[in-house]
Design a protein around this motif. Structure first.
Motif, PDB file in Angstrom:
ATOM      1  N   GLN A 152      48.794  15.574  64.516  1.00  0.00           N
ATOM      2  CA  GLN A 152      48.434  15.793  63.122  1.00  0.00           C
ATOM      3  C   GLN A 152      47.486  16.975  63.110  1.00  0.00           C
ATOM      4  OE1 GLN A 152      46.454  12.527  61.289  1.00  0.00           O
ATOM      5  NE2 GLN A 152      46.234  13.533  59.333  1.00  0.00           N
TER       6      GLN A 152
ATOM      7  N   ALA B 271      37.784   3.053  69.700  1.00  0.00           N
ATOM      8  CA  ALA B 271      37.746   3.900  68.505  1.00  0.00           C
ATOM      9  C   ALA B 271      36.454   4.702  68.454  1.00  0.00           C
ATOM     10  CB  ALA B 271      37.887   3.041  67.247  1.00  0.00           C
TER      11      ALA B 271
ATOM     12  N   ARG C  49      35.759   8.828  68.561  1.00  0.00           N
ATOM     13  CA  ARG C  49      34.902   9.567  67.633  1.00  0.00           C
ATOM     14  C   ARG C  49      33.862  10.389  68.394  1.00  0.00           C
ATOM     15  NH1 ARG C  49      35.782   4.837  64.303  1.00  0.00           N
ATOM     16  NH2 ARG C  49      34.041   3.742  65.278  1.00  0.00           N
TER      17      ARG C  49
ATOM     18  N   ALA D  50      43.813  -0.226  62.761  1.00  0.00           N
ATOM     19  CA  ALA D  50      43.883   1.016  61.987  1.00  0.00           C
ATOM     20  C   ALA D  50      42.744   1.947  62.383  1.00  0.00           C
ATOM     21  CB  ALA D  50      43.820   0.695  60.492  1.00  0.00           C
ATOM     22  N   GLU D  51      41.591   1.372  62.700  1.00  0.00           N
ATOM     23  CA  GLU D  51      40.433   2.176  63.109  1.00  0.00           C
ATOM     24  C   GLU D  51      40.740   2.954  64.383  1.00  0.00           C
ATOM     25  OE1 GLU D  51      35.683   1.475  64.107  1.00  0.00           O
ATOM     26  OE2 GLU D  51      37.146  -0.086  64.619  1.00  0.00           O
TER      27      GLU D  51
ATOM     28  N   ILE E 105      43.751   3.706  65.619  1.00  0.00           N
ATOM     29  CA  ILE E 105      44.815   4.678  65.351  1.00  0.00           C
ATOM     30  C   ILE E 105      44.240   5.926  64.692  1.00  0.00           C
ATOM     31  CG2 ILE E 105      46.891   5.106  63.977  1.00  0.00           C
ATOM     32  CD1 ILE E 105      47.594   2.129  64.413  1.00  0.00           C
ATOM     33  N   ASP E 106      43.401   5.735  63.672  1.00  0.00           N
ATOM     34  CA  ASP E 106      42.822   6.876  62.956  1.00  0.00           C
ATOM     35  C   ASP E 106      41.952   7.729  63.877  1.00  0.00           C
ATOM     36  OD1 ASP E 106      44.069   6.028  60.672  1.00  0.00           O
ATOM     37  OD2 ASP E 106      42.274   5.143  59.761  1.00  0.00           O
ATOM     38  N   ALA E 107      41.140   7.076  64.707  1.00  0.00           N
ATOM     39  CA  ALA E 107      40.226   7.820  65.577  1.00  0.00           C
ATOM     40  C   ALA E 107      40.986   8.606  66.639  1.00  0.00           C
ATOM     41  CB  ALA E 107      39.236   6.863  66.235  1.00  0.00           C
TER      42      ALA E 107
ATOM     43  N   GLU F  96      44.155   9.636  66.437  1.00  0.00           N
ATOM     44  CA  GLU F  96      44.908  10.703  65.777  1.00  0.00           C
ATOM     45  C   GLU F  96      44.000  11.872  65.412  1.00  0.00           C
ATOM     46  OE1 GLU F  96      46.983   8.974  62.496  1.00  0.00           O
ATOM     47  OE2 GLU F  96      48.682   8.329  63.745  1.00  0.00           O
ATOM     48  N   ALA F  97      42.779  11.572  64.991  1.00  0.00           N
ATOM     49  CA  ALA F  97      41.831  12.637  64.664  1.00  0.00           C
ATOM     50  C   ALA F  97      41.507  13.463  65.906  1.00  0.00           C
ATOM     51  CB  ALA F  97      40.556  12.044  64.069  1.00  0.00           C
TER      52      ALA F  97
ATOM     53  N   SER G 208      44.363  15.718  66.550  1.00  0.00           N
ATOM     54  CA  SER G 208      44.413  16.744  65.515  1.00  0.00           C
ATOM     55  C   SER G 208      43.533  17.934  65.883  1.00  0.00           C
ATOM     56  CB  SER G 208      43.949  16.164  64.170  1.00  0.00           C
ATOM     57  OG  SER G 208      44.859  15.216  63.688  1.00  0.00           O
TER      58      SER G 208
END
Length: 220
Positions: free
Chosen positions: A4, A80, A84, A137-138, A140-142, A144-145, A148
């Motif tokens: 992403q 996660a 970050r 979800a936490e 996955i988001d971390a 993917e970021a 990215s």
């Protein structure tokens, strides 16, 4: 990590856990994460205990289980937070120093290996095989970021738009290189050679620039 594309200098979302001794209503989850991160500095993830962490921050096990259904949920939250912090380390490395795409890409790779060495158990946990259907979800988001940011750097280094087909391949190649190098370092496989790790990263990036990019661009 999944693909992403974003700017290589985008600030990642950072969730700062509260100090372990500062628990009050509303920040127990953060205190448990902070205690877990501290524990990972001295032992692997499989040795962590949610009950022990609860005792460490001064609450009952039942209170801890209100925030984490089980140990797996705790480990995903720690992973996660690891992503970050990893993303922040990448940003810090990229924004300081020579701002040429090549230099920024090199510092990103160097920061990757340094993070793995400084936070070995956390790094290993971040890339553990959590069940795909059970990943939070936490997490996955971390993750993917984090990818990215690598996509943005790859686009800048290749001087291509982020959605160019070659950029994703370049990001995956760079990730494969530095991740593999990190594991060689953590396993002690390079110790006998005495080579400087930052220099090895520089060589990898130069090899990508000299060989991989033309092939990718030509095939796109």
């Amino acid at each position: 990590m999944t693909n992403q594309a974003v700017s290589p200098l985008a600030e990642p979302p950072v969730e700062k856990p509260a100090p372990a001794g500062a628990y009050h209503h509303g920040n127990l989850r953060a205190a448990l994460i902070d205690a877990g991160l501290q524990a990972l500095q001295s032992r692997p993830a499989h040795e962590l205990s949610l009950r022990d962490l609860a005792r460490q921050v001064g609450v009952s096990a039942n209170a801890a289980y209100r925030h984490f259904a089980d140990k797996e949920a705790l480990l995903m939250a720690l992973a996660a937070e690891g992503f970050r912090r990893f993303s922040q380390a990448q940003v810090d490395a990229v924004v300081h120093g020579d701002n040429s795409p090549r230099a920024m890409f090199q510092r990103s790779g160097q920061a990757y290996v340094r993070f793995a060495r400084a936070h070995t158990a956390l790094f290993q946990l971040m890339f553990a095989r959590f069940p795909a259907e059970g990943r939070s979800a936490e997490l996955i988001d971390a993750s993917e970021a984090a990818f990215s940011g690598l996509m943005g750097l790859a686009a800048s280094h290749a001087q291509l738009p982020p959605d160019h087909p070659a950029v994703r391949l370049r990001a995956l190649a760079a990730w494969s290189f530095v991740h593999g190098l990190s594991h060689l370092v953590l396993d002690g496989q390079l110790d006998k050679f005495g080579e400087d790790i930052d220099t090895l990263v520089d060589i990898l990036i130069d090899q990508m620039g000299a060989a991989a990019l033309p092939a990718m661009t030509a095939s796109a």
